[in-house]
Design a protein around this motif. Structure first.
Motif, PDB file in Angstrom:
ATOM      1  N   ARG A 180       0.830  -1.207   0.000  1.00 18.72           N
ATOM      2  CA  ARG A 180       0.000   0.000   0.000  1.00 18.72           C
ATOM      3  C   ARG A 180       0.866   1.260   0.000  1.00 18.72           C
ATOM      4  O   ARG A 180       0.575   2.232  -0.688  1.00 18.72           O
ATOM      5  CB  ARG A 180      -0.945  -0.004   1.197  1.00 18.72           C
ATOM      6  N   ALA A 181       1.948   1.222   0.803  1.00 14.93           N
ATOM      7  CA  ALA A 181       2.824   2.389   0.886  1.00 14.93           C
ATOM      8  C   ALA A 181       3.524   2.679  -0.437  1.00 14.93           C
ATOM      9  O   ALA A 181       3.739   3.838  -0.808  1.00 14.93           O
ATOM     10  CB  ALA A 181       3.856   2.187   1.997  1.00 14.93           C
ATOM     11  N   SER A 182       3.884   1.614  -1.150  1.00 16.67           N
ATOM     12  CA  SER A 182       4.587   1.802  -2.429  1.00 16.67           C
ATOM     13  C   SER A 182       3.628   1.849  -3.611  1.00 16.67           C
ATOM     14  O   SER A 182       4.061   2.008  -4.754  1.00 16.67           O
ATOM     15  CB  SER A 182       5.592   0.666  -2.646  1.00 16.67           C
ATOM     16  N   GLY A 183       2.315   1.758  -3.323  1.00 17.90           N
ATOM     17  CA  GLY A 183       1.316   1.699  -4.384  1.00 17.90           C
ATOM     18  C   GLY A 183       1.343   2.867  -5.350  1.00 17.90           C
ATOM     19  O   GLY A 183       1.355   2.658  -6.576  1.00 17.90           O
ATOM     20  N   PRO A 184       1.353   4.109  -4.869  1.00 25.45           N
ATOM     21  CA  PRO A 184       1.346   5.251  -5.808  1.00 25.45           C
ATOM     22  C   PRO A 184       2.533   5.226  -6.768  1.00 25.45           C
ATOM     23  O   PRO A 184       2.379   5.494  -7.963  1.00 25.45           O
ATOM     24  CB  PRO A 184       1.409   6.458  -4.874  1.00 25.45           C
ATOM     25  N   TYR A 185       3.719   4.903  -6.262  1.00 25.40           N
ATOM     26  CA  TYR A 185       4.897   4.826  -7.131  1.00 25.40           C
ATOM     27  C   TYR A 185       4.712   3.737  -8.185  1.00 25.40           C
ATOM     28  O   TYR A 185       4.963   3.969  -9.382  1.00 25.40           O
ATOM     29  CB  TYR A 185       6.143   4.546  -6.294  1.00 25.40           C
ATOM     30  N   MET A 186       4.270   2.542  -7.756  1.00 29.73           N
ATOM     31  CA  MET A 186       4.110   1.446  -8.709  1.00 29.73           C
ATOM     32  C   MET A 186       3.045   1.770  -9.755  1.00 29.73           C
ATOM     33  O   MET A 186       3.182   1.415 -10.930  1.00 29.73           O
ATOM     34  CB  MET A 186       3.755   0.155  -7.967  1.00 29.73           C
ATOM     35  N   GLN A 187       1.985   2.436  -9.346  1.00 30.86           N
ATOM     36  CA  GLN A 187       0.945   2.800 -10.313  1.00 30.86           C
ATOM     37  C   GLN A 187       1.514   3.728 -11.381  1.00 30.86           C
ATOM     38  O   GLN A 187       1.206   3.591 -12.571  1.00 30.86           O
ATOM     39  CB  GLN A 187      -0.235   3.467  -9.592  1.00 30.86           C
ATOM     40  N   ARG A 188       2.363   4.687 -10.973  1.00 28.07           N
ATOM     41  CA  ARG A 188       2.968   5.591 -11.947  1.00 28.07           C
ATOM     42  C   ARG A 188       3.888   4.830 -12.906  1.00 28.07           C
ATOM     43  O   ARG A 188       3.896   5.078 -14.112  1.00 28.07           O
ATOM     44  CB  ARG A 188       3.752   6.700 -11.238  1.00 28.07           C
ATOM     45  N   VAL A 189       4.662   3.883 -12.335  1.00 27.67           N
ATOM     46  CA  VAL A 189       5.584   3.109 -13.164  1.00 27.67           C
ATOM     47  C   VAL A 189       4.817   2.234 -14.152  1.00 27.67           C
ATOM     48  O   VAL A 189       5.140   2.178 -15.351  1.00 27.67           O
ATOM     49  CB  VAL A 189       6.505   2.248 -12.278  1.00 27.67           C
ATOM     50  N   LEU A 190       3.779   1.552 -13.666  1.00 26.56           N
ATOM     51  CA  LEU A 190       3.028   0.648 -14.541  1.00 26.56           C
ATOM     52  C   LEU A 190       2.242   1.413 -15.598  1.00 26.56           C
ATOM     53  O   LEU A 190       1.980   0.896 -16.690  1.00 26.56           O
ATOM     54  CB  LEU A 190       2.096  -0.222 -13.704  1.00 26.56           C
ATOM     55  N   ALA A 191       1.854   2.639 -15.275  1.00 23.59           N
ATOM     56  CA  ALA A 191       1.090   3.443 -16.231  1.00 23.59           C
ATOM     57  C   ALA A 191       1.903   3.805 -17.460  1.00 23.59           C
ATOM     58  O   ALA A 191       1.333   4.188 -18.502  1.00 23.59           O
ATOM     59  CB  ALA A 191       0.573   4.711 -15.561  1.00 23.59           C
ATOM     60  N   THR A 192       3.218   3.682 -17.387  1.00 26.31           N
ATOM     61  CA  THR A 192       4.056   3.971 -18.551  1.00 26.31           C
ATOM     62  C   THR A 192       3.888   2.925 -19.644  1.00 26.31           C
ATOM     63  O   THR A 192       4.263   3.160 -20.795  1.00 26.31           O
ATOM     64  CB  THR A 192       5.546   4.023 -18.158  1.00 26.31           C
ATOM     65  N   GLY A 193       3.378   1.768 -19.301  1.00 28.68           N
ATOM     66  CA  GLY A 193       3.215   0.696 -20.275  1.00 28.68           C
ATOM     67  C   GLY A 193       4.472  -0.094 -20.555  1.00 28.68           C
ATOM     68  O   GLY A 193       4.469  -0.990 -21.413  1.00 28.68           O
ATOM     69  N   ARG A 194       5.545   0.200 -19.869  1.00 31.58           N
ATOM     70  CA  ARG A 194       6.821  -0.480 -20.115  1.00 31.58           C
ATOM     71  C   ARG A 194       6.869  -1.874 -19.492  1.00 31.58           C
ATOM     72  O   ARG A 194       7.725  -2.683 -19.853  1.00 31.58           O
ATOM     73  CB  ARG A 194       7.977   0.359 -19.554  1.00 31.58           C
TER      74      ARG A 194
END
Length: 231
Positions: A180-194
């Protein structure tokens, strides 16, 4: 220092003392210290203090810390019940795998001391003998390969599980809280589509506990052995 191993060397004769000692008592005290605080808590001074004895008295039973660690490992191997002599190789290896995992969960330091070198204590040798004997393949090299592959999985999986438990204690966060704590960062990373496959893992994978993951992975390894050695 003698050339004999600790397995060859007899204990000193018992003497009347307000604080009697034995190799069994020394090893038991060391294991309790390690269970409570890890291997860093195991020293001759701390073991002697736990037994109410002077540190120099311990050297009559154990000459070095490496010997003490070997004795501790062998004691844990003695807790792992062997497979039934009538068990097939798959049933027998599954029994051993779960026995090792259970022992490592009771004594987390165990995974730090196994896999680096062969252990030659009586319990370790009995464990190895009964594990090898459950795989009744004609070619002994195949027996060694199969047992080696299964145990490599077991120790790797258990080491990962113990590492996660230690991380939870040191950080004060469970895996779910950390996610949960790292969720916002991971969402941004995954949103790149890479990272599309990682995105599927995050959004689609099921939430399984450690025991279920261990059994599933073990099943893959055993299935691979069965496919390779099917009649």
């Amino acid at each position: 220092m003698s050339n004999e191993t600790v397995w060859d060397r007899p204990e000193p004769p018992a003497k009347p003392s307000p604080t009697p000692l034995s190799r069994e008592l020394v090893v038991g005290a060391a294991i309790r210290l390690a269970d409570a605080g890890g291997l860093d808590e195991v020293s001759f001074r701390k073991v002697a203090a736990a037994l109410g004895a002077g540190p120099m008295r311990l050297y009559g039973y154990v000459e070095t810390k490496d010997e003490l660690l070997d004795l501790m490992v062998d004691e844990v191997y003695g807790e792992i019940t062997p497979p039934s002599p009538s068990a097939g190789w798959r049933e027998g290896l599954r029994h051993v795998a779960h026995g090792v995992r259970a022992a490592a969960k009771r004594h987390e330091w165990f995974v730090d001391l196994v896999g680096n070198r062969p252990h030659q204590g009586p319990n370790a040798l009995t464990h190895l003998e009964t594990t090898l004997a459950t795989v009744r393949f004609e070619d002994i090299d195949q027996v060694l390969d199969v047992v080696g592959a299964v145990m490599a999985y077991v120790f790797g999986a258990v080491r990962g599980e113990i590492t996660e438990l230690r991380a939870e204690r040191s950080s004060g966060m469970t895996e779910e809280q950390w996610q949960r704590a790292s969720g916002p960062y991971m969402q941004r990373v995954l949103a790149t589509g890479r990272f599309p496959t990682l995105a599927r893992v995050v959004h689609e994978s099921s939430d399984r506990d450690a025991a279920e993951r261990f059994e599933t992975g073990l099943g893959y390894v055993l299935d691979g052995v069965a496919a390779r050695h099917s009649p």
